[in-house]
Design a protein around this motif. Structure first.
Motif, mmCIF file in Angstrom:
data_model
loop_
_atom_site.group_PDB
_atom_site.id
_atom_site.type_symbol
_atom_site.label_atom_id
_atom_site.label_comp_id
_atom_site.label_asym_id
_atom_site.label_seq_id
_atom_site.Cartn_x
_atom_site.Cartn_y
_atom_site.Cartn_z
ATOM 1 N N GLY A 15 29.395 18.766 -24.747
ATOM 2 C CA GLY A 15 28.732 17.542 -24.925
ATOM 3 C C GLY A 15 28.134 16.694 -23.849
ATOM 4 O O GLY A 15 27.519 17.156 -23.226
ATOM 5 N N VAL A 16 28.883 15.527 -23.507
ATOM 6 C CA VAL A 16 28.329 14.723 -22.343
ATOM 7 C C VAL A 16 29.383 14.816 -21.714
ATOM 8 O O VAL A 16 30.613 14.283 -21.830
ATOM 9 C CB VAL A 16 28.204 13.248 -22.757
ATOM 10 N N THR A 17 29.071 14.904 -20.101
ATOM 11 C CA THR A 17 30.024 15.146 -19.118
ATOM 12 C C THR A 17 29.777 14.137 -17.981
ATOM 13 O O THR A 17 28.586 14.350 -17.540
ATOM 14 C CB THR A 17 30.116 16.733 -18.552
ATOM 15 N N GLN A 18 30.831 13.565 -17.783
ATOM 16 C CA GLN A 18 30.689 12.542 -16.651
ATOM 17 C C GLN A 18 31.717 12.938 -15.526
ATOM 18 O O GLN A 18 32.736 13.301 -15.474
ATOM 19 C CB GLN A 18 31.114 11.152 -16.998
ATOM 20 N N THR A 19 30.968 12.672 -14.144
ATOM 21 C CA THR A 19 31.892 12.826 -13.022
ATOM 22 C C THR A 19 31.445 11.929 -11.950
ATOM 23 O O THR A 19 30.302 11.403 -12.033
ATOM 24 C CB THR A 19 31.504 14.408 -12.434
ATOM 25 N N PRO A 20 32.238 11.396 -11.125
ATOM 26 C CA PRO A 20 33.888 11.582 -11.377
ATOM 27 C C PRO A 20 34.396 11.015 -12.128
ATOM 28 O O PRO A 20 33.832 10.187 -13.045
ATOM 29 C CB PRO A 20 34.334 11.273 -10.071
ATOM 30 N N LYS A 21 35.814 11.084 -12.538
ATOM 31 C CA LYS A 21 36.491 10.564 -13.730
ATOM 32 C C LYS A 21 36.871 9.205 -12.910
ATOM 33 O O LYS A 21 37.183 8.074 -13.606
ATOM 34 C CB LYS A 21 37.617 11.278 -14.299
ATOM 35 N N PHE A 22 37.401 8.984 -11.637
ATOM 36 C CA PHE A 22 38.005 7.800 -11.199
ATOM 37 C C PHE A 22 37.284 7.945 -9.770
ATOM 38 O O PHE A 22 36.912 9.056 -9.063
ATOM 39 C CB PHE A 22 39.402 8.020 -10.872
ATOM 40 N N ARG A 23 37.052 6.674 -9.289
ATOM 41 C CA ARG A 23 36.520 6.444 -7.766
ATOM 42 C C ARG A 23 36.861 5.152 -7.432
ATOM 43 O O ARG A 23 36.791 4.002 -8.243
ATOM 44 C CB ARG A 23 34.895 6.852 -7.828
ATOM 45 N N ILE A 24 37.227 5.098 -5.964
ATOM 46 C CA ILE A 24 37.280 3.976 -5.380
ATOM 47 C C ILE A 24 36.330 3.572 -4.133
ATOM 48 O O ILE A 24 36.359 4.450 -3.597
ATOM 49 C CB ILE A 24 38.768 3.585 -4.684
#
Lengths: 114, 114
Positions: free
Chosen positions: A3-12
């Motif tokens: 489907g739709v993939t996003q990276t990263p999941k978390f970031r500061i």
């Protein structure tokens, strides 16, 4: 099915840093979108693309840039991160526009700017 | 431009009880309306949509919604909630004066108690 993939999941990020949020879809969708979600505000459209090489601004584009070199990928760029850009970012795609083409969403990128 | 309002920010419901989430729209003609659900840490998933015809629309996960033109409403219902229905729910309207942009409401957070 990815489907739709996003990276990263978390970031500061620190104020003033830059980064690119990645989004890719494997459904051969022409239309892709970037939203930000803030508590109590629903989703606001940042940028959208109707096909490779074509992008346009949404409601809240300031501080962001996008590109669409392929059908599959639609990265979102933050050039100078600011605390106001702390948010959850969602990428979505659809085959076309109109009433019969629902948008498919990724799982989001949670971004904190400190 | 069309818009949607979700009057309830937060709803608590007991497992097995019925659930109704309110959505009011502003638009002179027949709107194209959607309900999405967002589970914790996930993206948005389409529950159901209304374009025309039968005003009672069936969706996934046992949800239904009723379009009432006289009340400018598109309320979402489920007869008996499960603990897995705890999520945030968004009503959205298709902006017909554009290429297919979705305007989202602010969302309703649903908490399910044992």
């Amino acid at each position: 099915n990815a489907g739709v993939t996003q990276t990263p999941k978390f970031r500061i990020l620190k104020i003033g840093q830059s980064m690119t949020l990645q989004c890719t879809q494997d459904m051969n969708h022409n239309y892709m979108y970037w939203y930000r979600q803030d508590p109590g505000m629903g989703l606001k459209l940042i940028y959208y693309s109707v096909g490779a090489g074509i992008t346009d601004k949404g409601e809240v584009p300031n501080g962001y840039n996008v590109s669409r070199s392929t059908t599959e990928d639609f990265p979102l760029r933050l050039e100078l991160a600011a605390p106001s850009q702390t948010s959850v970012y969602f990428c979505a795609s659809s085959y076309g526009t109109g009433t019969h083409q629902p948008q498919h969403f990724g799982d989001g990128t949670r971004l904190s700017i400190l | 431009a069309q818009s949607v309002t979700q009057p309830d920010i937060h709803i608590t419901v007991s497992e097995g009880a019925s659930l109704e989430l309110r959505c009011n729209y502003s638009y002179g003609a027949t709107p194209y309306l959607f309900w999405y659900v967002q589970s914790p840490g996930q993206g948005l998933q389409l529950l159901l949509k209304y374009f025309s015809g039968d005003t009672l629309v069936q969706g996934i996960k046992g949800f239904e919604a009723e379009f009432k033109r006289s009340q400018s409403s598109f309320n979402l219902r489920k007869p008996s909630v499960h603990w897995s229905d705890a999520a945030e729910y968004f009503c959205a309207v298709l902006q017909t004066d554009s290429w297919g942009k979705l305007q989202f409401g602010a969302g309703t957070q649903v908490v399910v108690t044992p």
